[in-house]
Design an enzyme around this catalytic site. Structure first.
Site, short mmCIF file in Angstrom:
data_model
loop_
_atom_site.label_atom_id
_atom_site.label_comp_id
_atom_site.label_asym_id
_atom_site.label_seq_id
_atom_site.Cartn_x
_atom_site.Cartn_y
_atom_site.Cartn_z
N HIS A 211 10.02 37.20 7.61
CA HIS A 211 8.87 38.39 7.88
C HIS A 211 9.31 39.43 8.40
CE1 HIS A 211 8.50 33.51 9.80
NE2 HIS A 211 7.48 33.79 9.36
N GLU A 452 4.34 22.00 6.68
CA GLU A 452 5.44 23.09 6.17
C GLU A 452 6.94 23.07 5.92
OE1 GLU A 452 4.98 26.75 8.60
OE2 GLU A 452 4.94 25.53 10.15
N ASP A 476 7.34 28.60 4.22
CA ASP A 476 8.32 27.29 4.33
C ASP A 476 8.75 25.96 4.01
OD1 ASP A 476 9.76 28.72 6.98
OD2 ASP A 476 7.83 28.80 8.05
N CYS A 523 -1.24 28.99 4.24
CA CYS A 523 -1.33 30.36 4.99
C CYS A 523 -0.12 31.38 4.59
CB CYS A 523 -1.56 30.22 6.22
SG CYS A 523 -0.26 29.03 7.15
C1 PEP Z 1 4.76 29.91 6.12
O1 PEP Z 1 5.38 28.88 6.63
O2 PEP Z 1 4.15 29.71 5.22
C2 PEP Z 1 3.87 30.48 6.68
C3 PEP Z 1 2.26 30.96 6.66
O3 PEP Z 1 4.61 30.86 7.89
P1 PEP Z 1 5.06 31.77 8.93
O4 PEP Z 1 5.52 32.84 7.42
O5 PEP Z 1 4.83 32.85 9.93
O6 PEP Z 1 6.80 30.87 9.10
MG MG Z 2 6.45 29.09 8.50
#
Ligand code: PEP
Ligand code: MG
Length: 591
Positions: A211, A452, A476, A523
Site C-alpha cells: 500500500h 481477491e 491480493d 481494480c
Molecule cells: C487489491 O488487492 O488488488 C486491491 C485493489 O486492494 P488493495 O490493494 O487495497 O488491497
Molecule cells: Mg486487496
C-alpha cells in the site's frame, strides 16, 4: 538546508565532490525526479523534528505530560487486570515498564529539552531515549544490555499516545526539489506526504504492490522501493536522480548523466501533457468496443485528479485511509461528508466505496489486532464483522451518501458466502435505523464484492448469485495465490501477474461473470499496468479501475487496441504455461 544549485553540484561531480554510484530497486511509479536527498526516519521510534515557538512550550509540555499519564494508566490497568494465573515474569515486566516510565530520565529530561531547544516533545523523547539506549549498550551484563528494548517499548507507548495530537510539521523549504529517502514508509506515512510536494520517494524495503507503493503511485511521483541500502549510503542533501520506470537511483550524478536525465524528464513531462488532450475522448477500441476507465482513490481530494484523467467513475475508494494517522475513529458524520463530497463531485457517475480494509499493512491506533500473520489475519471484512459498531457506523455513512450520487458498496476480502450474508444483515440493520430516523438513501444501492482470495475466484458461483457486481483485487489475489507477502521485498521477485495460476483465476473470473451477466472490473495494480491492458481486454475485461495518473496512458493504449487480435493472443497466453513463452506472447500483444 542551504542547497547549492543543480548546475554547481554537477560541475563539482555531485555534492561536495562525493563519488557517484547507482542503486537498483523496483520502480513503482513512472517518471524521473531530480532533487536533493532528504533523509526521513520513520522507523517506529524515529519521529519528525520541528521547532515550536516559546509561546507553544507550555502546551507542548502538557501534551507530553498527558501522554505519560495516559501510558501510566494503561500500564497500571494492565497490572491490575492480570489474572492470578499469569506467569510472574509478565507482572515483573509490567512493573519494570512502570518504573522506566516513572524515571526522571524518561518523564522529566525530555521536558528540559523541549524548554531549552524549543523542539517538539516526540523528538525530545527520542533524543533522550537514544542517550539512554547508548548507556545500556555499554553494560557488560547481557541481561542489563537487553533492557534497552524495554526502554524503547515504553518510549514507543508514549509516542503512540502523542501521535496525532501534535502539529503537522511544516514542509521543508523548497520541498518540491527534495527526494525522500527512508528505510521504510508505512501507508500512513505516505498519506501524510500528500500534503507536501516532494520530488520523489525511495525506500530500502517494500514490494511494488504494497500500500505504500500504491499511495506513492497515486501521488504521481517517481518512486523506487526495495533499494536495500539507500538509507544507509545516502547523505542528506546529496543530488539524486530517481528513474521510477527503470527502478534506478543515481546518487551524485556527473554533469553528463544529469543532462541526459534532464532531457528524459522533459520528454516524459511533454508526453504526459500531450495525453491531456484525451481527457474527454471515449475509451473505445479500434473496433468500437467501449472500455470503462475508472479511478482508484484513497482520500476525497483525489477526486480532482480522477476527473483530470477523465475517469468515468470511482472504481475503488479505499475508505480505510480516512482512518489512518489519527487517535480516534472518524464519526458517522465525518465519514458521510467525505463520501458525499466524492459522490457529488462525480456528478452521477458511479462511486464505489470499499468498506474498511484495515489490517495487514494498514492499522489504526488502538485496534492492533492483526495477529501473527497480518495478511492472513483479522483483516478487511473479517475485521469489520468482528467490530459491528464500527461497521454499522460506516454503512450508515455510505448509505446516507448514496442519496447524493450513484454510490455503490464494495466488500473486500470475501472468501465465504456467509460473510456476504452477514454483510446483508448489517446493511439491512443500517437501513432500518435510517428509515426510523427518516434519513434518505438509495434503496437500490448495489453491493459488490472483491475477488481477491483464490477461494472466492474458484467458488465464484457463491458470489455471482448474491452480489450485484465484482471487482478483482489482483494485488491480493496474486499475494494469496503465490503465497508471497506483497510488502516483503525479499520475495518481491516472485510476485508475478503473468503466472499461469494467476492468469487462470483472473480469466476464469472475468469469463464466468460475463457469462452470468454480472459486471466485473479489475481494480488491482494490474488494471493500471500498460503491459497488461491488452491482455485483460483479450480476456474479456471491459471495466478497469486504476490510480488516476494511469488513466490517460491506458486510454491511449485502448484507442490503439484491436479486440479480436487481443482475444486471439490472450487465448494463446492462457494455454502457454512456459514463462518465456508467456512473456514473448505478451510482448507480441503489446507490440
Ligand atoms: C487489491 O488487492 O488488488 C486491491 C485493489 O486492494 P488493495 O490493494 O487495497 O488491497
Ligand atoms: Mg486487496
Amino acid at each position: 538546508m542551504d542547497q547549492p544549485s543543480l548546475a554547481n553540484l554537477a560541475e563539482n561531480g555531485g555534492a561536495a565532490g562525493a563519488p557517484s554510484f547507482t542503486l537498483h530497486g523496483a520502480g513503482v511509479s513512472g517518471g524521473i525526479a531530480i532533487g536533493y536527498a532528504h533523509l526521513v526516519s520513520t522507523a517506529r521510534l524515529e519521529v519528525a523534528h520541528y521547532e515550536i515557538t516559546p509561546e507553544e512550550v507550555a502546551a507542548e509540555l502538557a501534551r507530553f505530560d498527558d501522554a505519560v499519564a495516559e501510558v501510566k494508566g494503561e500500564l497500571m490497568g494492565l497490572a491490575a487486570s492480570m489474572p492470578l494465573s499469569a506467569p510472574a515474569e509478565i507482572g515483573a515486566f509490567v512493573n519494570l515498564h512502570l518504573m522506566i516510565l516513572d524515571d526522571a530520565q524518561i518523564s522529566q529530561a525530555p521536558r528540559e529539552l523541549v524548554r531549552s531547544r524549543h523542539c517538539n516533545a516526540e523528538w525530545a523523547l527520542v533524543q533522550q531515549m537514544e542517550t539512554l539506549v547508548a548507556q545500556f549498550e555499554e553494560f557488560e551484563d547481557a541481561y542489563l544490555r537487553e533492557r534497552k528494548a524495554d526502554v524503547q517499548q515504553v518510549v514507543e507507548r508514549v509516542l503512540k499516545a502523542m501521535l496525532g495530537t501534535g502539529h503537522v510539521p511544516a514542509p521543508p523549504a523548497e520541498s518540491d526539489r527534495l527526494v525522500v529517502v527512508a528505510h521504510d514508509l508505512s501507508p500512513a506515512d505516505m498519506i501524510l506526504f500528500k500534503q507536501t510536494q516532494f520530488a520523489g520517494f525511495v525506500t530500502d524495503v517494500g514490494g511494488v504492490t504494497s500500500h505504500t507503493a500504491i499511495v506513492a503511485r497515486s501521488l504521481n511521483l517517481p518512486a523506487i522501493v526495495g533499494l536495500h541500502h539507500a538509507r544507509g549510503l545516502i547523505r542528506e542533501g546529496e543530488l539524486l536522480i530517481v528513474d521510477g520506470r527503470q527502478g534506478v537511483l543515481i546518487v551524485n550524478p556527473d554533469r553528463q548523466v544529469l543532462a541526459e536525465y534532464e532531457l528524459r524528464r522533459s520528454q516524459f513531462d511533454l508526453e504526459r501533457k500531450k495525453l491531456k488532450r484525451l481527457k474527454t475522448t471515449r475509451a473505445t477500441t479500434l473496433d468500437g468496443v467501449e472500455i470503462e476507465l475508472q479511478a482508484n482513490i484513497e482520500l476525497p481530494q483525489d477526486v480532482a485528479e480522477a476527473l483530470e484523467g477523465g475517469a468515468t467513475g470511482i472504481g475503488l475508494f479505499r475508505s480505510e485511509f480516512l482512518f489512518l494517522n489519527r487517535d480516534d475513529l472518524p464519526s458517522e458524520d465525518e465519514q458521510f461528508e467525505s463520501y458525499r463530497d466524492v459522490a457529488v463531485a462525480m456528478a452521477g457517475q458511479p462511486v464505489t466505496i470499499r468498506t474498511l480494509d484495515l489490517g495487514a499493512d494498514k492499522t489504526i491506533n488502538g485496534a492492533d489486532r492483526a495477529g501473527p500473520n497480518p495478511a492472513m489475519g483479522l483483516r478487511a471484512i473479517r475485521f469489520c464483522l468482528a467490530e459491528p459498531q464500527m461497521f454499522l457506523t460506516q454503512l450508515r455513512a455510505i448509505l446516507r451518501a448514496s442519496h447524493y450520487g450513484k454510490v455503490r458498496l464494495l466488500v473486500p476480502m470475501l472468501a465465504h458466502a456467509h460473510e456476504v450474508e452477514h454483510v446483508f444483515q448489517f446493511v439491512r440493520q443500517a437501513k432500518d435505523t435510517l428509515d426510523a430516523q427518516g434519513i434518505p438513501y438509495d434503496r437500490e444501492i448495489e453491493i459488490g464484492g472483491m475477488i481477491e482470495i483464490p477461494a472466492a475466484a474458484l467458488a465464484l458461483g457463491l458470489f455471482l448469485k448474491r452480489l450485484d457486481f465484482l471487482s478483482i483485487g489482483t494485488n491480493d489475489l496474486i499475494q494469496y495465490t503465490l503465497a508471497i507477502d506483497r510488502t516483503d521485498d525479499t520475495v518481491a521477485h516472485l510476485y508475478d501477474p503473468l503466472h499461469p495460476a494467476v492468469l487462470w483465476l483472473v480469466a476464469h473470473t472475468i469469463r464466468t461473470a460475463n457469462k452470468a451477466g454480472v459486471p466485473v472490473a479489475v481494480c488491482g495494480e494490474m488494471a493500471g499496468d500498460a503491459a497488461m491492458t491488452r491482455l485483460l481486454v483479450g480476456l474479456g475485461l471491459r471495466q478497469f479501475s486504476m490510480h488516476p495518473a494511469q488513466l490517460l496512458p491506458i486510454k491511449q493504449l485502448v484507442l490503439h487496441t484491436s479486440v479480436p487480435e487481443a482475444e486471439a493472443l490472450a487465448a494463446r497466453i492462457l494455454r502457454a504455461e512456459d514463462r518465456d513463452k508467456v512473456r514473448s506472447l505478451v510482448e507480441r500483444l503489446n507490440a
